[in-house]
Structure formats: C-alpha cells, structure tokens
Design a protein around this motif. Structure first.
Motif, PDB file in Angstrom:
ATOM      1  N   CYS A 273      31.163  24.030 -28.253  1.00 49.55           N
ATOM      2  CA  CYS A 273      31.815  22.935 -27.537  1.00 49.55           C
ATOM      3  C   CYS A 273      31.722  23.212 -26.037  1.00 49.55           C
ATOM      4  N   CYS A 276      33.118  26.476 -24.999  1.00 51.59           N
ATOM      5  CA  CYS A 276      32.284  27.652 -25.287  1.00 51.59           C
ATOM      6  C   CYS A 276      31.368  27.914 -24.087  1.00 51.59           C
ATOM      7  N   CYS A 347      36.448  31.168 -28.360  1.00 55.79           N
ATOM      8  CA  CYS A 347      36.792  29.844 -27.813  1.00 55.79           C
ATOM      9  C   CYS A 347      38.169  29.402 -28.331  1.00 55.79           C
ATOM     10  N   CYS A 350      37.311  26.086 -30.651  1.00 51.71           N
ATOM     11  CA  CYS A 350      36.504  26.097 -31.870  1.00 51.71           C
ATOM     12  C   CYS A 350      36.170  27.507 -32.323  1.00 51.71           C
TER      13      CYS A 350
END
Ligand SMILES: [Zn+2]
Length: 485
Positions: A273, A276, A347, A350
């Motif tokens: 994402c 990240c 992260c 996620c």
C-alpha cells in the motif's frame, strides 16, 4: 539464464515474472526453483514427483517438457518458459467476477461503439462486458481526473462516481482539460457530468460534490470495484489509501509535480500500500504541492492516461499491472523507469501486526502535520479586506513577501519587502518590533511557517498572516492598482 513465469503461476513464485538462474539444465533449474519458492513444488509436480500434465516447459520455441530433455545443457542466453494450460482463455485476475461479466449484454449500439476494443483479442466481448459491469470511483476531477474520467467514460465503464468539492477556477482550465472557460465557477462534478454525458449517455454517472473525510469515505467507496486517486494533497492520499485497504478495494495511484509523474497500484492481490512505500508524508512546507510548484500542462494528460489504462487492465484482467511497482516519468528529459515497491511487514495498515483498523479513529491532521500550527501559539491572521483597510488608512506596518522570485514575477505585492523564508532569521533586524508585521505568500500557508520561524528565532514583535495569501487578495490588489503602487 532467465526463467519466464506465466501470469497464472506468479503467485507461487512471489509474483516474479522473470527469475535469473545460474543453473544450466532444466533438472537443476527446477530443483533451484522449488527450493527457492517451496510453494511452487505443488503446482509443478504431482505427489509422485512427476511434472503435472497441465504444465509445459519451453526453451525458446521448443517443447522441453519431457524429462528426457532435462539434462541437456542450455546456454546462458536461453530462456526457459513455464507455461500452464489456461481454462478457456478467460483472464483469472480480473477484478470483475465471471458472474457479473455474464450478467451484462452488449447491444447493437455497444457493438458499434466499442468496435476498436472488440477487435483486440485480449478484450473482445468478455472484456467489454467486464468494463460495462465495472463500478469505479474517481477522487478528484482536476488535472489527473480529466483524462481518467474521460477515458473511463469513453471506454464504457458502466458506473463512474466522481468525488470533488471544488469549483472550476480560471487557472484550472489550462491543465484540466475536462473543464473549459465556460465552466469557470461551476462545481467540477457538474462540469464532469456534462462532459461524460456528451461522451456516452448510457453511463451511470454519480456526482459527489463533497470533500472526502474520515466520516464519509467508507460510505462513498463501499460497493465499488476500484478507486482511482487523482487528488493533489497528502491528507486525501493517505485517507484514500487506508479506506481502500480496509475495504479491500484496489487503488490506482498517481501524482504529478512540475515535469515529473508517478503511477502505481496499491492494495491489489496482497500487494503493498502507499504506507509501505512512504510510511509518512513529508512535513508541510517541505515539499511544495502541485498547486504551489506548478506543473506543465500535458503531464497530467500523460500520467492520467496511464492511470486510466491501468484501471482498464485491472478490470479486464490483462497485461502486467503496476502493483508492487511505481512508474516514474520525467517529461522534461523523457526518462521513465519502473521501480519495485516491496510490501512492508511492519506497515501499520497492511503489515503483520496492524495498528490501523478504522479511518475514523485515525488522526490524518496529525499524520500530515496539519495540526502543528494550532498546538503552538495560534497565528493571528488578517483577511484581505482587513489588510486593504489598513493599507488605505496608512496604518504603520511592515509587509513581508516570503515568496520565491519566480512567483513574484507573476504578481507583485505593492510595498512589500521581499525576504524568502530561508533568510528570515538572519534578516530579522530589518523588522521593526514596534509596528505590526504582515507576512504574505501565495496561499497563506508558508506565511504561517515564516511567523513560526521568526518566533523560534526569538522575534517578539506582533506578526500577522495574510489569510489565503495573494490568491485570496488578487481582485482587491487589481482594483487598488495605481492607488497602492
Ligand atoms: Zn502497507
């Protein structure tokens, strides 16, 4: 030599499509691959250790599936292709299910209108039905939104929702090709709706003339297949990224600044994402936004068109996507490259132990440093009218323009002393603490930074910020020209 992995098998090879190996025969290459990517063993071999019947191995154009060929020495320039059978040729990674595709039909008008798509074997009738079934949200109807909305509508995306709470300004018309001079002062979503209707009136167009926030974003996104981020500020970008990850909706991201553009896909197929890639946005004032730094007009057209192309590929389920990748384009020197974006196991959104579970409980102002100013001593502001009155009354004051030289060339502020932010602390003695000092910039943000900089340097005179900056005061300055100069 290189091993090329077919799209349908990439999940078993950490999503790699090319793997470099140093082995020089198929037997040792297969051993290397199954050791390195243990998941791949069960897709390549059956329980008896025989290669599965739906897998073919090619070296160049020649079939090497028979184990009798596996000891043959290969050269460094050979490529081994691992090719599985694909059921019916239907793409298995479209974000639109087969059931939804089959529920659609193309009428005579569709067949004529989308002829160019139907001629492409990768799209054809099934792909066009997937496009018709698709429900896409476009956040922002500005520079990037302009090509994205128009191409998605032209390509036949069945439902397009556009979210934007701004009106069209004259400065928008030069790079936001969705809007023209007659649209100035109209809501952007209304202008977008007219253009989409002219392109294809059979499309479901949903206009959301609201600002995305943590309270409304999940309702706005819920039930859609794909989100395309065409916004221009960090707060919206992180909010959109987080909502997409939490609702499990893939996101096509892009940004433009001056001559450079970027495109990527986040939250797709377990990929990374935005957090990240960049756990946090830069502090306010550190990196100028496109609105402050400018952008060359066709750049958003180039980048937005790639965004629309990626969106269609995800919908149809074809090609290589930009998930886990970031395409950067430098339009000044015509360089482009594709960088890999790794998923970050730490992260907060996620990763393995997530800390963000809801956008409503997350403080986006804090993340983007937008709260900074009012946690400290609040900065006093003057409205353009109040400042105009003070100038008309000849009130004693010092006006400081903290903009850069090329910005002042566009519009001068009458009677202002020019001190760029970087020189402020050093030139503090040019200010008179006995009179009010009013700080001026383009939009009223850098002037707050200027005031805080001087406070930190120990300046004790009274300081004001021109609210909304020169942008907000333009008309008043024009109407006073002559009297003030
Ligand atoms: Zn992430």
């Amino acid at each position: 030599m290189r091993v090329l992995i077919s799209a349908t098998l990439r999940n078993y090879f950490d999503k790699n499509h090319v793997i470099e190996v140093s082995e020089d025969n198929i037997r040792s290459i297969l051993k290397f691959l199954t050791d390195e990517y243990p998941e791949s063993k069960r897709i390549l071999f059956d329980d008896n250790g025989n290669i599965r019947s739906f897998i073919r191995l090619y070296v160049g154009e020649k079939d090497h599936t028979d184990p009798g060929m596996w000891y043959k020495q290969l050269s460094e320039n050979d490529e081994l292709i691992i090719l599985p059978a694909i059921a019916g040729g239907a793409p298995n990674d479209s974000i639109i299910s087969d059931a939804r595709m089959k529920a659609q039909s193309l009428d005579d008008n569709d067949i004529k209108r989308f002829e160019k798509h139907l001629l492409l074997k990768e799209i054809s009738v099934k792909g066009q039905k997937r496009i018709k079934a698709a429900r896409v949200v476009v956040c922002g109807a500005g520079a990037l939104g302009s090509p994205v909305i128009q191409y998605l509508a032209a390509a036949g995306v069945g439902t397009i929702k556009v979210v934007d709470d701004n009106d069209v300004a004259l400065a928008d018309v030069s790079c936001q090709v969705l809007h023209n001079s007659r649209d100035v002062n109209r809501p952007k979503v209304a202008s977008a709706k007219d253009k989409v209707r002219n392109i294809n009136k059979n499309i479901e167009f949903e206009a959301e003339n609201v600002k995305l926030d943590a309270e409304n974003i999940e309702d706005i996104f819920d039930g859609y297949d794909l989100v395309v981020d065409c916004t221009d500020n960090y707060k919206s970008r992180y909010l959109i990224n987080d909502a997409c990850a939490l609702l499990d909706i893939p996101l096509v991201f892009a940004s433009v600044y001056q001559y450079e553009g970027r495109v990527g896909i986040f939250n797709h197929n377990g990929g990374p994402c935005l957090r990240c890639l960049y756990p946090e946005p830069p502090e306010p004032g550190l990196v100028p936004t496109c609105a402050e730094g400018g952008t060359i007009s066709p750049l958003a057209g180039i980048v937005g068109s790639i965004q629309a192309n990626e969106a269609l590929k995800l919908i149809i389920g074809i090609g290589d996507h930009l998930d886990g990748k970031l395409l950067t384009i430098d339009s000044l020197y015509l360089h482009s490259r594709i960088l890999t974006v790794n998923k970050n196991s730490k992260c907060p959104l996620c990763g393995i132990s997530k800390t963000i579970h809801s956008v409503e409980d997350y403080d986006y102002d804090e993340l983007c440093g937008l709260r900074h100013g009012d946690e400290e001593i609040p900065v006093e502001g003057l409205t353009p009218d109040e400042l105009a009155r003070r100038i008309d009354n000849n009130d004693p004051m010092t006006l400081i323009d903290v903009r850069e030289p090329h910005e002042r060339a566009i519009m001068r502020f009458p009677n202002a002393i020019v001190i760029p932010i970087g020189q402020l602390a050093r030139r503090m003695k040019e200010l008179d603490p006995e009179v009010d000092t009013i700080f001026i910039c383009k939009s009223g943000k850098r002037s707050i930074l200027a005031i805080n900089t001087l406070r930190e340097a120990g300046y004790e005179g009274k300081m004001y910020n021109l609210k909304g900056g020169i942008d907000a005061m333009k008309d008043i300055i024009f109407s006073h020209e002559g009297a003030w100069l």
